[in-house]
Write a protein that holds these residues in place. Structure first.
Motif, PDB file in Angstrom:
ATOM      1  N   ALA A 140      17.003   7.277  92.865  1.00  0.00           N
ATOM      2  CA  ALA A 140      16.802   8.481  93.677  1.00  0.00           C
ATOM      3  C   ALA A 140      16.960   8.159  95.157  1.00  0.00           C
ATOM      4  O   ALA A 140      17.306   9.031  95.961  1.00  0.00           O
ATOM      5  CB  ALA A 140      15.424   9.068  93.397  1.00  0.00           C
ATOM      6  N   SER A 144      28.478  16.562  97.443  1.00  0.00           N
ATOM      7  CA  SER A 144      27.292  17.238  96.909  1.00  0.00           C
ATOM      8  C   SER A 144      27.574  18.348  95.908  1.00  0.00           C
ATOM      9  O   SER A 144      26.650  18.950  95.377  1.00  0.00           O
ATOM     10  CB  SER A 144      26.479  17.829  98.073  1.00  0.00           C
ATOM     11  OG  SER A 144      27.246  18.797  98.772  1.00  0.00           O
ATOM     12  N   ASP A 194      20.213  16.481  89.682  1.00  0.00           N
ATOM     13  CA  ASP A 194      18.797  16.567  90.030  1.00  0.00           C
ATOM     14  C   ASP A 194      18.664  17.513  91.207  1.00  0.00           C
ATOM     15  O   ASP A 194      19.353  17.368  92.221  1.00  0.00           O
ATOM     16  CB  ASP A 194      18.253  15.190  90.398  1.00  0.00           C
ATOM     17  CG  ASP A 194      16.845  15.254  90.935  1.00  0.00           C
ATOM     18  OD1 ASP A 194      15.983  15.865  90.272  1.00  0.00           O
ATOM     19  OD2 ASP A 194      16.604  14.698  92.028  1.00  0.00           O
ATOM     20  N   ARG A 195      17.797  18.497  91.084  1.00  0.00           N
ATOM     21  CA  ARG A 195      17.707  19.560  92.088  1.00  0.00           C
ATOM     22  C   ARG A 195      17.337  19.029  93.466  1.00  0.00           C
ATOM     23  O   ARG A 195      17.816  19.528  94.486  1.00  0.00           O
ATOM     24  CB  ARG A 195      16.673  20.602  91.632  1.00  0.00           C
ATOM     25  CG  ARG A 195      16.674  21.895  92.442  1.00  0.00           C
ATOM     26  CD  ARG A 195      15.709  22.893  91.817  1.00  0.00           C
ATOM     27  NE  ARG A 195      16.113  23.264  90.481  1.00  0.00           N
ATOM     28  CZ  ARG A 195      16.960  24.259  90.214  1.00  0.00           C
ATOM     29  NH1 ARG A 195      17.477  24.964  91.201  1.00  0.00           N
ATOM     30  NH2 ARG A 195      17.295  24.541  88.960  1.00  0.00           N
ATOM     31  N   GLU A 196      16.492  17.997  93.514  1.00  0.00           N
ATOM     32  CA  GLU A 196      16.029  17.502  94.810  1.00  0.00           C
ATOM     33  C   GLU A 196      17.052  16.607  95.496  1.00  0.00           C
ATOM     34  O   GLU A 196      17.368  16.789  96.668  1.00  0.00           O
ATOM     35  CB  GLU A 196      14.716  16.739  94.637  1.00  0.00           C
ATOM     36  CG  GLU A 196      14.147  16.230  95.958  1.00  0.00           C
ATOM     37  CD  GLU A 196      12.817  15.538  95.777  1.00  0.00           C
ATOM     38  OE1 GLU A 196      12.341  14.903  96.738  1.00  0.00           O
ATOM     39  OE2 GLU A 196      12.234  15.627  94.673  1.00  0.00           O
ATOM     40  N   THR A 197      17.603  15.658  94.760  1.00  0.00           N
ATOM     41  CA  THR A 197      18.512  14.686  95.378  1.00  0.00           C
ATOM     42  C   THR A 197      19.981  15.060  95.237  1.00  0.00           C
ATOM     43  O   THR A 197      20.818  14.536  95.966  1.00  0.00           O
ATOM     44  CB  THR A 197      18.324  13.302  94.748  1.00  0.00           C
ATOM     45  OG1 THR A 197      18.677  13.379  93.355  1.00  0.00           O
ATOM     46  CG2 THR A 197      16.883  12.836  94.878  1.00  0.00           C
ATOM     47  N   ARG A 198      20.286  15.928  94.278  1.00  0.00           N
ATOM     48  CA  ARG A 198      21.652  16.305  93.929  1.00  0.00           C
ATOM     49  C   ARG A 198      22.454  15.124  93.390  1.00  0.00           C
ATOM     50  O   ARG A 198      23.687  15.132  93.408  1.00  0.00           O
ATOM     51  CB  ARG A 198      22.378  16.966  95.112  1.00  0.00           C
ATOM     52  CG  ARG A 198      21.719  18.236  95.616  1.00  0.00           C
ATOM     53  CD  ARG A 198      22.581  18.966  96.639  1.00  0.00           C
ATOM     54  NE  ARG A 198      23.787  19.499  96.013  1.00  0.00           N
ATOM     55  CZ  ARG A 198      23.857  20.664  95.390  1.00  0.00           C
ATOM     56  NH1 ARG A 198      22.780  21.438  95.277  1.00  0.00           N
ATOM     57  NH2 ARG A 198      24.979  21.078  94.856  1.00  0.00           N
ATOM     58  N   LEU A 216      12.179  15.602  86.283  1.00  0.00           N
ATOM     59  CA  LEU A 216      13.476  15.882  86.888  1.00  0.00           C
ATOM     60  C   LEU A 216      13.826  17.349  86.665  1.00  0.00           C
ATOM     61  O   LEU A 216      13.701  17.867  85.556  1.00  0.00           O
ATOM     62  CB  LEU A 216      14.547  14.976  86.282  1.00  0.00           C
ATOM     63  CG  LEU A 216      14.328  13.469  86.497  1.00  0.00           C
ATOM     64  CD1 LEU A 216      15.373  12.677  85.730  1.00  0.00           C
ATOM     65  CD2 LEU A 216      14.382  13.124  87.971  1.00  0.00           C
ATOM     66  N   ALA A 217      14.265  18.009  87.730  1.00  0.00           N
ATOM     67  CA  ALA A 217      14.594  19.428  87.653  1.00  0.00           C
ATOM     68  C   ALA A 217      16.108  19.586  87.601  1.00  0.00           C
ATOM     69  O   ALA A 217      16.791  19.354  88.604  1.00  0.00           O
ATOM     70  CB  ALA A 217      14.033  20.176  88.862  1.00  0.00           C
TER      71      ALA A 217
END
Length: 253
Positions: A83, A115, A140-144, A162-163
């Motif tokens: 991450a 991205s 992953d929604r936060e880190t892409r 993980l989203a």
């Protein structure tokens, strides 16, 4: 060169093998060389450079603006990706370069972070090779970062949830374009029988080459299993097509 050890020994012994040869496997595993090779062949790649020490990361030129992405130069299958691999400062970049050097004893490949949506294309056959249906990968929604890269050791913490994020629409025109680019990459590397090629879209929705994997996983939860489910056949049948492609190339079908 580790992926080439078995094929080159078998070649020396005169034993036929399925899949790509030692040269294609070595070239594709070196991510810096692989990107130069496909760029020379007309595919788009992310701006990138190689760094061996944290000092280079703190003081040297950068290949692009932040955020940047850091990964081992000589690895595949998301090895070394965490991450924290997406960095937004020189200090974070230096930490990641040092982690790669310490844990994997090799240089880090530092590249512009692309991205957009991520896609993987499986190519099978030889005369001519054919692209199979494109599969989109969740981010992953936060880190892409691709979710598949963070599901193992790359997870932010053992208990972190993980989203998944799946953006964009895989229109027929885009799927056709990705398939054509994947076949082009397959041919540029002189691959045989089967391979998987990964892309992401940039801010202008243009496909950017990430990597080619001539030694893809045949795991029951991998891309081949997904393709088998889409086509309504068993994983064994799907893999049988790959094996048949190699046997036909060798004149053994």
């Amino acid at each position: 060169n580790r992926e080439a050890w078995a094929p080159v020994l078998l070649e020396m012994a005169g034993v036929p093998t399925l899949g790509s040869d030692a040269l294609s496997l070595s070239l594709s595993l070196d991510k810096a060389w692989a990107n130069r090779w496909v760029a020379a062949g007309g595919l788009r790649v992310a701006a990138q450079g190689e760094m061996s020490t944290g000092r280079e990361a703190l003081e040297g030129p950068l290949p692009a603006d932040f955020p940047l992405f850091v990964k081992p130069r000589w690895e595949g299958t998301a090895k070394g990706i965490r991450a924290t691999s997406r960095v937004a400062s020189r200090e974070a970049l230096a930490r990641e370069v040092e982690r790669i050097r310490r844990d994997y004893r090799q240089p880090a490949l530092v590249e512009e972070f692309v991205s957009g949506p991520e896609y993987t294309v499986t190519v099978v056959g030889n005369a001519p090779p054919r692209a199979w249906p494109v599969v989109q990968r969740a981010l992953d929604r936060e880190t892409r970062i691709g979710l598949h890269a963070l599901e193992g050791p790359g997870r932010p913490s053992p208990s972190a949830a993980l989203a998944p994020l799946v953006e964009g629409v895989l229109e027929p025109e885009l799927e056709s374009r990705l398939g054509n680019l994947a076949v082009r990459a397959f041919q540029l590397f002189g691959c045989h029988d089967f391979a998987r090629v990964d892309f992401r879209l940039d801010a202008a929705d243009e496909p950017v080459f990430l990597e080619i994997n001539p030694l893809p996983t045949f795991a029951t939860d991998g891309t081949f299993a997904i393709l088998a489910e889409l086509e309504g056949c068993s994983l064994a049948e799907m893999l049988g097509r790959c094996i048949r492609a190699g046997l036909e190339r060798l004149g053994l079908a």
